[in-house]
Enzyme design. Structure first.
Site, mmCIF file in Angstrom:
data_model
loop_
_atom_site.group_PDB
_atom_site.id
_atom_site.type_symbol
_atom_site.label_atom_id
_atom_site.label_comp_id
_atom_site.label_asym_id
_atom_site.label_seq_id
_atom_site.Cartn_x
_atom_site.Cartn_y
_atom_site.Cartn_z
ATOM 1 N N ARG A 128 0.857 -1.188 0.000
ATOM 2 C CA ARG A 128 0.000 0.000 0.000
ATOM 3 C C ARG A 128 0.893 1.237 0.000
ATOM 4 O O ARG A 128 1.973 1.237 0.601
ATOM 5 C CB ARG A 128 -0.901 0.034 1.241
ATOM 6 C CG ARG A 128 -2.058 -0.959 1.207
ATOM 7 C CD ARG A 128 -3.124 -0.601 0.159
ATOM 8 N NE ARG A 128 -4.214 -1.571 0.119
ATOM 9 C CZ ARG A 128 -4.309 -2.584 -0.732
ATOM 10 N NH1 ARG A 128 -3.389 -2.775 -1.659
ATOM 11 N NH2 ARG A 128 -5.348 -3.409 -0.694
ATOM 12 N N HIS A 173 -0.970 0.268 -9.721
ATOM 13 C CA HIS A 173 -1.679 -0.592 -8.760
ATOM 14 C C HIS A 173 -2.383 -1.739 -9.491
ATOM 15 O O HIS A 173 -3.600 -1.886 -9.427
ATOM 16 C CB HIS A 173 -2.690 0.206 -7.912
ATOM 17 C CG HIS A 173 -3.134 -0.577 -6.697
ATOM 18 N ND1 HIS A 173 -3.635 0.011 -5.571
ATOM 19 C CD2 HIS A 173 -3.140 -1.920 -6.443
ATOM 20 C CE1 HIS A 173 -3.939 -0.931 -4.677
ATOM 21 N NE2 HIS A 173 -3.644 -2.118 -5.190
HETATM 22 P P1 NDP Z 1 -1.494 -11.683 4.951
HETATM 23 O O1 NDP Z 1 -2.356 -11.162 6.025
HETATM 24 O O2 NDP Z 1 -1.648 -13.093 4.511
HETATM 25 O O3 NDP Z 1 0.046 -11.498 5.363
HETATM 26 C C1 NDP Z 1 0.506 -10.365 6.022
HETATM 27 C C2 NDP Z 1 1.906 -10.646 6.560
HETATM 28 O O4 NDP Z 1 2.402 -9.460 7.158
HETATM 29 C C3 NDP Z 1 1.921 -11.737 7.630
HETATM 30 O O5 NDP Z 1 3.060 -12.540 7.461
HETATM 31 C C4 NDP Z 1 2.026 -10.939 8.937
HETATM 32 O O6 NDP Z 1 2.688 -11.626 9.987
HETATM 33 C C5 NDP Z 1 2.863 -9.761 8.475
HETATM 34 N N1 NDP Z 1 2.665 -8.601 9.359
HETATM 35 C C6 NDP Z 1 1.539 -7.884 9.559
HETATM 36 N N2 NDP Z 1 1.741 -6.897 10.443
HETATM 37 C C7 NDP Z 1 3.052 -7.012 10.823
HETATM 38 C C8 NDP Z 1 3.869 -6.290 11.720
HETATM 39 N N3 NDP Z 1 3.394 -5.258 12.436
HETATM 40 N N4 NDP Z 1 5.156 -6.683 11.867
HETATM 41 C C9 NDP Z 1 5.636 -7.740 11.174
HETATM 42 N N5 NDP Z 1 4.905 -8.473 10.293
HETATM 43 C C10 NDP Z 1 3.634 -8.101 10.123
HETATM 44 O O7 NDP Z 1 -1.653 -10.685 3.720
HETATM 45 P P2 NDP Z 1 -1.472 -11.000 2.158
HETATM 46 O O8 NDP Z 1 -0.147 -11.647 1.970
HETATM 47 O O9 NDP Z 1 -2.667 -11.696 1.626
HETATM 48 O O10 NDP Z 1 -1.490 -9.528 1.545
HETATM 49 C C11 NDP Z 1 -0.548 -8.544 1.948
HETATM 50 C C12 NDP Z 1 -0.955 -7.182 1.408
HETATM 51 O O11 NDP Z 1 -0.689 -7.097 0.015
HETATM 52 C C13 NDP Z 1 -2.446 -6.840 1.488
HETATM 53 O O12 NDP Z 1 -2.790 -6.405 2.786
HETATM 54 C C14 NDP Z 1 -2.596 -5.764 0.452
HETATM 55 O O13 NDP Z 1 -2.467 -4.494 1.036
HETATM 56 C C15 NDP Z 1 -1.438 -6.009 -0.520
HETATM 57 N N6 NDP Z 1 -1.927 -6.369 -1.863
HETATM 58 C C16 NDP Z 1 -1.552 -5.601 -2.932
HETATM 59 C C17 NDP Z 1 -1.971 -5.912 -4.217
HETATM 60 C C18 NDP Z 1 -1.518 -5.130 -5.395
HETATM 61 O O14 NDP Z 1 -2.026 -5.331 -6.506
HETATM 62 N N7 NDP Z 1 -0.574 -4.225 -5.272
HETATM 63 C C19 NDP Z 1 -2.835 -7.083 -4.472
HETATM 64 C C20 NDP Z 1 -3.143 -7.845 -3.271
HETATM 65 C C21 NDP Z 1 -2.708 -7.480 -2.017
HETATM 66 P P3 NDP Z 1 2.053 -12.964 10.641
HETATM 67 O O15 NDP Z 1 2.087 -14.003 9.540
HETATM 68 O O16 NDP Z 1 2.989 -13.316 11.732
HETATM 69 O O17 NDP Z 1 0.665 -12.606 11.062
#
Ligand code: NDP
Length: 309
Positions: free
Chosen positions: A224, A272
């Site tokens: 994002r 995006h």
């Molecule tokens: P997930 O929720 O599956 O994964 C998020 C990861 O981030 C997890 O490993 C989580 O850790 C980690 N995380 C979250 N908060 C923290 C923190 N404070 N410190 C350390 N690690 C953290 O999300 P997705 O993989 O499905 O998607 C990720 C993002 O990608 C979406 O939220 C979206 O914004 C973006 N996106 C962008 C797109 C684009 O076209 N540009 C398309 C699709 C998504 P843990 O596993 O330990 O919980």
């Protein structure tokens, strides 16, 4: 019992059609047409107008049609007690992985750079870089980050990931929590951000983080725009600490035409579109959740309100 689709990007008919094709017996309305609001139990949303969800007295679930739910938490006028679900989809993860891998190879082989040279009729070969020269670090090691990591390993990249909780993936080093962020950054030459946007991660791509990367590191942000402090990124590109950045997401989209990113020679932008929910691939999980709602069963892919993702 019915579904209403609420989104403002002109894609309602595509989603309506896909849902109708997969489950003709389920009634699906567009929020733009007259519809019986008391019948709606599921709202399938993407960047819906704020406050709109309060129109449905019997709503039971807010279903995000993408992976990122930050826009739902930003809607302070939503029915806050309702469960929020999101998309977890193999095709979405593969599309993201392909995008990031394309960006990494383009960077390694100077493809963007040569395209600019071509426009200026400049013939100037540069010593290309190899897979073995780079360690890729992925911030956010979830549904998307972990698939990317495994694909990169198959190409022969050295890969490490950073998340909240420690992960165990073959041949991939896992770092967890703020305590281990510095160690992760110190050995990351290409940094990919795939974090959700939350109170903890907003502005995480800032001067302090860039400073901890090795000189010459490359940034790829496909998560994002809110993760980036734009002025810090420009400062670290211009002082030479970072070699470049590829950005798919921005604070404001479309990016305003007077934004300095547009003309920056070290920034490569995409609009995006790194990975977009494919209706055919995603619709089965929406239908499954609708049926679970009808049967009063636990939903799939429920977002944690505490964590914000
Ligand atoms: P997930 O929720 O599956 O994964 C998020 C990861 O981030 C997890 O490993 C989580 O850790 C980690 N995380 C979250 N908060 C923290 C923190 N404070 N410190 C350390 N690690 C953290 O999300 P997705 O993989 O499905 O998607 C990720 C993002 O990608 C979406 O939220 C979206 O914004 C973006 N996106 C962008 C797109 C684009 O076209 N540009 C398309 C699709 C998504 P843990 O596993 O330990 O919980």
């Amino acid at each position: 019992m019915a579904i209403v689709i609420i989104r403002q990007d002109g894609k309602i008919p595509i989603w309506q059609e896909a849902l109708k094709k997969a489950a003709p017996q389920i009634v699906v309305y567009s929020y733009l047409e007259p519809h019986p609001k008391e019948e709606i139990i599921m709202a399938l949303v993407w960047k819906h107008p704020k406050g709109q969800l309060m129109d449905y007295p019997n709503l039971e679930c807010i279903a995000c049609s993408g992976a990122g739910v930050d826009f739902i938490f930003e809607d302070m006028e939503r029915p806050k007690a309702l469960p929020i679900t999101r998309v977890v989809d193999t095709m979405l993860a593969k599309d993201m992985s392909e995008h990031v891998i394309a960006v990494i190879f383009s960077y390694l082989k100077y493809l963007g750079h040569y395209r600019v040279d071509q426009m200026r009729k400049i013939w100037k070969p540069m010593q290309y870089r190899r897979i073995k020269d780079f360690k890729v670090g992925i911030l956010g090691f979830g549904a998307l980050g972990s698939v990317l990591a495994e694909d990169l390993v198959r190409f022969g990249f050295r890969v490490q990931g950073w998340s909240k909780s420690t992960k165990s993936l073959e041949n991939i080093e896992s770092f967890a929590g703020l305590d281990q962020l510095s160690a992760f950054l110190a050995t990351t030459e290409i940094l990919v951000c795939l974090l959700p946007l939350t109170d903890d991660t907003v502005g995480i791509l800032n001067a302090s983080l860039f400073e901890q990367l090795p000189k010459g590191a490359y940034i790829i942000n496909v998560a994002r725009g809110g993760h980036v402090v734009d002025a810090d990124l420009i400062e670290y590109l211009e002082n030479g600490h970072l070699s470049g950045a590829c950005l798919d997401v921005f604070h404001e989209e479309p990016l305003p035409t007077d934004h300095p990113f547009w003309e920056h020679d070290k920034i490569h932008m995409t609009p995006h579109y790194a990975s977009v929910s494919d209706t055919e691939s995603v619709v089965p999980q929406i239908i499954e959740n609708f049926r679970r709602l009808q049967r009063g069963e636990p939903l799939l892919n429920v977002v944690s309100k505490e964590k914000g993702y």
